[in-house]
Design a protein around this motif. Sequence first.
Motif, PDB file in Angstrom:
ATOM      1  N   LEU A 132       3.722   2.400   6.193  1.00  0.00           N
ATOM      2  CA  LEU A 132       4.975   1.661   6.142  1.00  0.00           C
ATOM      3  C   LEU A 132       5.944   2.311   5.302  1.00  0.00           C
ATOM      4  O   LEU A 132       7.427   2.461   5.713  1.00  0.00           O
TER       5      LEU A 132
ATOM      6  N   LEU B  27      -3.246  -4.407   2.859  1.00  0.00           N
ATOM      7  CA  LEU B  27      -2.928  -4.124   4.012  1.00  0.00           C
ATOM      8  C   LEU B  27      -3.948  -3.676   4.890  1.00  0.00           C
ATOM      9  O   LEU B  27      -5.341  -3.868   4.613  1.00  0.00           O
TER      10      LEU B  27
ATOM     11  N   LEU C  48       9.634  -3.383   1.685  1.00  0.00           N
ATOM     12  CA  LEU C  48       8.405  -2.563   0.977  1.00  0.00           C
ATOM     13  C   LEU C  48       8.194  -3.350  -0.367  1.00  0.00           C
ATOM     14  O   LEU C  48       6.921  -3.294  -0.657  1.00  0.00           O
TER      15      LEU C  48
ATOM     16  N   LEU D 209       3.788  -5.872  12.095  1.00  0.00           N
ATOM     17  CA  LEU D 209       4.366  -5.838  10.765  1.00  0.00           C
ATOM     18  C   LEU D 209       5.421  -4.652  10.604  1.00  0.00           C
ATOM     19  O   LEU D 209       6.133  -4.778   9.963  1.00  0.00           O
TER      20      LEU D 209
ATOM     21  N   SER E 147      11.266  -9.766   9.953  1.00  0.00           N
ATOM     22  CA  SER E 147      10.094  -8.887   9.398  1.00  0.00           C
ATOM     23  C   SER E 147       9.346  -9.817   8.014  1.00  0.00           C
ATOM     24  O   SER E 147       8.256  -9.573   8.049  1.00  0.00           O
TER      25      SER E 147
ATOM     26  N   MET F 150      -7.312  -8.066   4.746  1.00  0.00           N
ATOM     27  CA  MET F 150      -6.578  -9.368   4.445  1.00  0.00           C
ATOM     28  C   MET F 150      -7.181 -10.371   5.605  1.00  0.00           C
ATOM     29  O   MET F 150      -7.512 -10.077   6.575  1.00  0.00           O
TER      30      MET F 150
ATOM     31  N   TRP G 192      -0.162   0.813   3.696  1.00  0.00           N
ATOM     32  CA  TRP G 192       1.176   1.045   2.645  1.00  0.00           C
ATOM     33  C   TRP G 192       1.575   2.487   2.811  1.00  0.00           C
ATOM     34  O   TRP G 192       3.065   2.449   3.008  1.00  0.00           O
TER      35      TRP G 192
ATOM     36  N   SER H 277       8.272  -6.421  -0.786  1.00  0.00           N
ATOM     37  CA  SER H 277       7.366  -7.635  -0.885  1.00  0.00           C
ATOM     38  C   SER H 277       5.930  -7.323  -0.635  1.00  0.00           C
ATOM     39  O   SER H 277       5.067  -8.165  -0.721  1.00  0.00           O
ATOM     40  N   LEU H 278       5.774  -6.284  -0.102  1.00  0.00           N
ATOM     41  CA  LEU H 278       4.363  -5.739   0.423  1.00  0.00           C
ATOM     42  C   LEU H 278       3.539  -4.855  -0.591  1.00  0.00           C
ATOM     43  O   LEU H 278       2.758  -4.605  -0.501  1.00  0.00           O
ATOM     44  N   SER H 279       4.460  -4.526  -1.733  1.00  0.00           N
ATOM     45  CA  SER H 279       3.960  -3.591  -2.648  1.00  0.00           C
ATOM     46  C   SER H 279       2.441  -3.976  -3.338  1.00  0.00           C
ATOM     47  O   SER H 279       1.822  -2.947  -3.578  1.00  0.00           O
TER      48      SER H 279
ATOM     49  N   ARG I 120       0.568  -6.325  -1.854  1.00  0.00           N
ATOM     50  CA  ARG I 120      -0.270  -7.073  -0.824  1.00  0.00           C
ATOM     51  C   ARG I 120      -1.250  -6.143  -0.147  1.00  0.00           C
ATOM     52  O   ARG I 120      -1.078  -4.873   0.013  1.00  0.00           O
TER      53      ARG I 120
ATOM     54  N   ALA J 244       5.331 -10.889   7.570  1.00  0.00           N
ATOM     55  CA  ALA J 244       4.736 -10.771   6.400  1.00  0.00           C
ATOM     56  C   ALA J 244       4.115 -11.956   5.966  1.00  0.00           C
ATOM     57  O   ALA J 244       2.928 -12.163   5.429  1.00  0.00           O
TER      58      ALA J 244
END
Length: 443
Positions: A369, A345, A337, A301, A201, A5, A366, A339-341, A343, A205
């Motif tokens: 988390l 990491l 989760l 995070l 949170s 990232m 992932w 929103s980060l699926s 992204r 992110a």
Amino acid sequence: MSNWMVTQTSSPGRRPRALSPLREHLRDTFWFAPTAAMLSVFVVWLGAQALDTAIVDSLKQDGDYDTIEELLRFAQDAKAVVSAVGSAMMTFIGVVFSISLVAVQMASGQFTPRVVRLFVRSRITKATFAVFLATFVLTLLVLTAFDSTDDPRSVTSVPLVQSVLTLCMVALSLLLFVLYVNTTLRLMRISHVIARIATESFRVAASMPLPVVGEDAPRLGSPTAWVPHEGRAGVLRDVHIARLVRVARKHGVVLRLIPRIGDFVVPGTPVLAVHGGPAPPRRTLRYTVSVGVERTYHQDLGFGLRQLSDIALRALSPAINDPTTAVQALDRVVQFLASLSRRPLDAALHRDRGGAVRLVQPVPGWTELVDLGFTEVRGNAVGSPQVSRRMLAGLDDLLLLAPPERREPLLRHRELLRQAVDETVPAPSDRAFALRPDRQGIG
């Protein structure tokens, strides 16, 4: 291969915000806002006193002693009001402080001790205390400005502007008191507490944007030097990204943070790995690593998921037995989760102005988390069909959103939950009911 990232704050041509760690640390303190308010009101009082003196001097030059005499009569009435305000402010401060203590005690006992930081970071709470203390200090200063003489020819100042300023501060204090009570009552409700945690949170992110298209992970090679931690033992709160990038650029190296934000570090353990050259001088790395007694949202995070999981576990304990609260916490876990699926990491790359990678910062992956959000709650959800149904629905939603390479931990938790229910619930109809996905649990 790990996903990488790149943060926008370290993109080429734009430096990271140097004051962001300081600003975040001040938000976690309670002394700064009241202290700044009291110092500011002292400066304002000096200006108001100078203005009052200038008004009296101007009236004396014009020979308008009748107006000065009327101002002296007004000052006598204003003095009584200011004295009453000074006494009432101390009572008000005591009431606000008592309300805060009760709210903090109830929230930490019912939810989790880590939600106390929500009260500490509350802007309304800090503003209320700051304005109340500033008003009290102002009343004391104004009382010292009243002249003891009644002769309009010998008086030097009449606190007219100061009295009006005091009344304005009282009005502001009353308004903030109403807002403070409303905010405190909201923070005592679990739905709003969970929403605040989720908001913090999402802010973390959002500070971690998508990487540059087509970028590959840099090949750092073996470390050429190590930088040990020389401060006190504690939790790694955050690092000063801008300063570390500048130091690495100046010495032509790449720095890699070894512990993750939120890890407990002890003196002597390596905190930074150096790639591409010797370690920078120790003096250049001062104040780049912040260690404290507890974790913060800044750059962490997984801290929000940790708190949501704690709230769900506390709700599922035999002492509280509140599965509805656990379902509300799971709602936010699934939302975060989701929103980060998709992204990237695992690590964040920070670049200097020339575009070269200068700092590599580890972040949770992932799988970590997902485990943080579901493992402990799943272990305590077997006896509550409301929670198991909501967890299954959340896992199914995440399976639809996550790419194929990220479905393994979701499928693993789903299967483990099914096995636990099969082993614990004897009746087939009850098992079927507990394993039926439902976004509201039972409704």
